[in-house]
Write a protein that holds these residues in place. Structure first.
Motif, mmCIF file in Angstrom:
data_model
loop_
_atom_site.group_PDB
_atom_site.id
_atom_site.type_symbol
_atom_site.label_atom_id
_atom_site.label_comp_id
_atom_site.label_asym_id
_atom_site.label_seq_id
_atom_site.Cartn_x
_atom_site.Cartn_y
_atom_site.Cartn_z
ATOM 1 N N ASN A 1 43.424 51.951 40.737
ATOM 2 C CA ASN A 1 42.199 51.217 41.067
ATOM 3 C C ASN A 1 41.330 52.049 42.001
ATOM 4 O O ASN A 1 41.849 52.820 42.816
ATOM 5 C CB ASN A 1 42.551 49.886 41.746
ATOM 6 N N THR B 1 37.732 34.854 47.276
ATOM 7 C CA THR B 1 38.648 35.532 48.191
ATOM 8 C C THR B 1 39.003 34.585 49.333
ATOM 9 O O THR B 1 38.133 34.182 50.095
ATOM 10 C CB THR B 1 38.028 36.821 48.759
ATOM 11 N N ASP C 1 40.499 34.822 43.284
ATOM 12 C CA ASP C 1 40.585 36.209 42.829
ATOM 13 C C ASP C 1 41.464 37.066 43.727
ATOM 14 O O ASP C 1 41.957 38.115 43.291
ATOM 15 C CB ASP C 1 39.194 36.844 42.780
ATOM 16 N N GLY C 2 41.614 36.661 44.986
ATOM 17 C CA GLY C 2 42.403 37.474 45.897
ATOM 18 C C GLY C 2 42.430 36.905 47.292
ATOM 19 O O GLY C 2 42.020 35.761 47.529
ATOM 20 N N LYS D 1 44.432 40.883 40.650
ATOM 21 C CA LYS D 1 43.995 40.300 41.917
ATOM 22 C C LYS D 1 43.500 41.392 42.870
ATOM 23 O O LYS D 1 43.683 42.580 42.630
ATOM 24 C CB LYS D 1 45.139 39.513 42.567
ATOM 25 N N ARG D 2 42.868 40.965 43.966
ATOM 26 C CA ARG D 2 42.341 41.909 44.955
ATOM 27 C C ARG D 2 42.805 41.521 46.359
ATOM 28 O O ARG D 2 42.769 40.345 46.734
ATOM 29 C CB ARG D 2 40.811 41.933 44.924
ATOM 30 N N TYR E 1 44.828 52.018 51.252
ATOM 31 C CA TYR E 1 44.492 52.216 49.838
ATOM 32 C C TYR E 1 45.590 52.991 49.129
ATOM 33 O O TYR E 1 46.037 52.606 48.029
ATOM 34 C CB TYR E 1 43.159 52.952 49.730
ATOM 35 N N MET F 1 44.124 45.612 43.028
ATOM 36 C CA MET F 1 42.784 46.021 43.439
ATOM 37 C C MET F 1 42.650 45.814 44.946
ATOM 38 O O MET F 1 43.230 44.881 45.505
ATOM 39 C CB MET F 1 41.726 45.206 42.693
ATOM 40 N N THR F 2 41.880 46.668 45.588
ATOM 41 C CA THR F 2 41.712 46.576 47.034
ATOM 42 C C THR F 2 40.229 46.614 47.405
ATOM 43 O O THR F 2 39.378 47.012 46.606
ATOM 44 C CB THR F 2 42.423 47.734 47.763
ATOM 45 N N GLY F 3 39.946 46.210 48.638
ATOM 46 C CA GLY F 3 38.619 46.336 49.219
ATOM 47 C C GLY F 3 38.783 46.428 50.723
ATOM 48 O O GLY F 3 39.748 45.890 51.285
#
Length: 398
Positions: free
Chosen positions: A169, A258, A282-283, A312-313, A329, A337-339
């Protein structure tokens, strides 16, 4: 002497999640009342009490502002903002009678109390008003020189990272630095620089004013105050998280998915975050406690529920630096998935120490509410009896 330029430029210059929580509470709990209190968690270079008169003037100015027609049009363009809420904002103006400023020795005391849909918006403005007034007493030229040097180093870090092998990702980060920024002008320079130099990584800002100005994605869903408010609503205390999440689902119908996990700790959150919610959201967002441990718990929970975590995030937003974000990360990017929401270390990274200030919801509908953080020192309440009861109900021992 020329009067100082007001700190607040626009009512749009606040975090997106203020608008999203505001809309949900206006629709679901329009009669709720709330009390917010300001607190500085560390020792500033000089007493914040010295800022009282300047803060008073800035709040007077804030209470003269209204949303412009172009700002309302921008909010209407966001698919999750509903027409009646935009109409409400067209008429909205902060009421000075709902917020008071006082001092207690060297400490600055700020308290906002009244209908929650009229006082919840004060928080972000108060925080960046105090921050900017505080840093106006420092050597601005020297601070900006150092800040630009450090920002350039961050850009170089990201460019070096770009040479690493690709993972499952992509890396994405956001500006979460409104509340503790050095100044509005500096945040604007930071956001413009990142959007220009790192578009492959920099994907948005929580600052709605700057999102509009630079055509960026505004980022945010919910904060602790939204969840905390439900501790006072007509629901068993044990069920307040489930009720808060359910109301969010009903309000946004799949948008803004989120969920914040640490109002009473991650373990207690996951006990409420069942298959129903895990499929609808979603996360998750991390804001306290060890981020690796938190992320592993989240992934294990998805496995337990037989949900593919790759759909998912996980969003990380607790005291992030660029190296910390990149490390997280590398740890998670092949599994989920990350943010990464980076705040103070983007918008107030100078040779001068930032002040750790917050303005939290402490009472709602006349009852105490509280946050039980996964990090010691990040919890907030003015009622120790309620804190003890909340810990008992949710088996939280921190």
């Amino acid at each position: 002497m020329t009067p100082a330029v007001p700190v607040v430029r626009s009512l749009l210059e606040t975090d997106l999640y203020k608008f999203t929580m505001w809309q949900a509470l206006l629709h679901m709990h329009p009669n709720a009342t709330g009390e917010y209190e300001f607190k500085c968690r560390n020792t500033p270079a000089y007493p914040l009490a010295e800022l009282k008169e300047e803060v008073e003037r800035e709040l007077d100015h804030l209470c003269t502002l209204m949303f412009g027609a172009d700002e309302i049009d921008y909010l209407r363009s966001l698919r999750f903002i509903k027409s009646d809420f935009a109409d409400f904002l067209t008429l909205f103006r902060f009421q000075r009678k709902f917020i008071q400023v006082d001092t207690d020795g060297p400490h600055l005391r700020i308290r906002a109390a009244g209908p929650i849909v009229h006082v919840m918006g004060f928080e972000i403005f108060v925080l960046y008003i105090v921050n900017e007034l505080y840093f106006r007493r420092f050597d601005r030229a020297a601070a900006l020189q150092e800040a630009r040097k450090r920002l350039a180093q961050k850009v170089d870090e990201f460019r070096a990272f770009e040479q690493e092998p690709k993972r499952q990702n992509p890396f994405e980060f956001f500006d979460f630095g409104v509340r503790r920024r050095f100044s509005g002008e500096w945040q604007e320079e930071v956001v413009a620089t990142l959007a220009r130099e790192l578009p492959q990584f920099f994907k948005g800002t929580s600052n709605v004013y700057l999102a509009k100005k630079f055509n960026l994605v505004p980022i945010g869903t919910m904060a602790h105050e939204y969840m905390q408010a439900f501790q006072s609503f007509d629901v068993r205390l044990r069920d307040f998280q489930k009720k808060a999440l359910e109301d969010w689902v009903q309000e946004y119908r799949g948008d803004l998915g989120t969920a914040l996990t640490d109002v009473v700790g991650m373990d207690a959150f996951l006990r409420d975050f069942d298959l129903y919610f895990a499929k609808l959201f979603d996360g998750l967002r991390h804001d306290s406690g060890d981020p690796v441990e938190w992320g592993e718990k989240a992934l294990a929970h998805y496995v337990k529920l037989r949900i593919d975590a790759r759909t998912k995030r996980l969003v990380f937003s607790d005291a992030l630096t660029v190296p910390k974000a990149l490390s997280l990360y590398r740890h998670f990017a092949d599994r989920v998935m990350t943010g990464f929401g980076i705040g103070t270390k983007l918008t107030n990274d100078t040779q001068f120490d930032p002040i750790n200030i917050v303005m939290k919801l402490v009472r709602c509908n006349g009852q105490p509410v509280a946050k039980l953080s996964d990090s010691p020192g990040k919890g907030f309440s003015t009622d120790e009896t309620f804190i003890a009861y909340l810990r008992q109900v949710f088996d939280q021992r921190i």
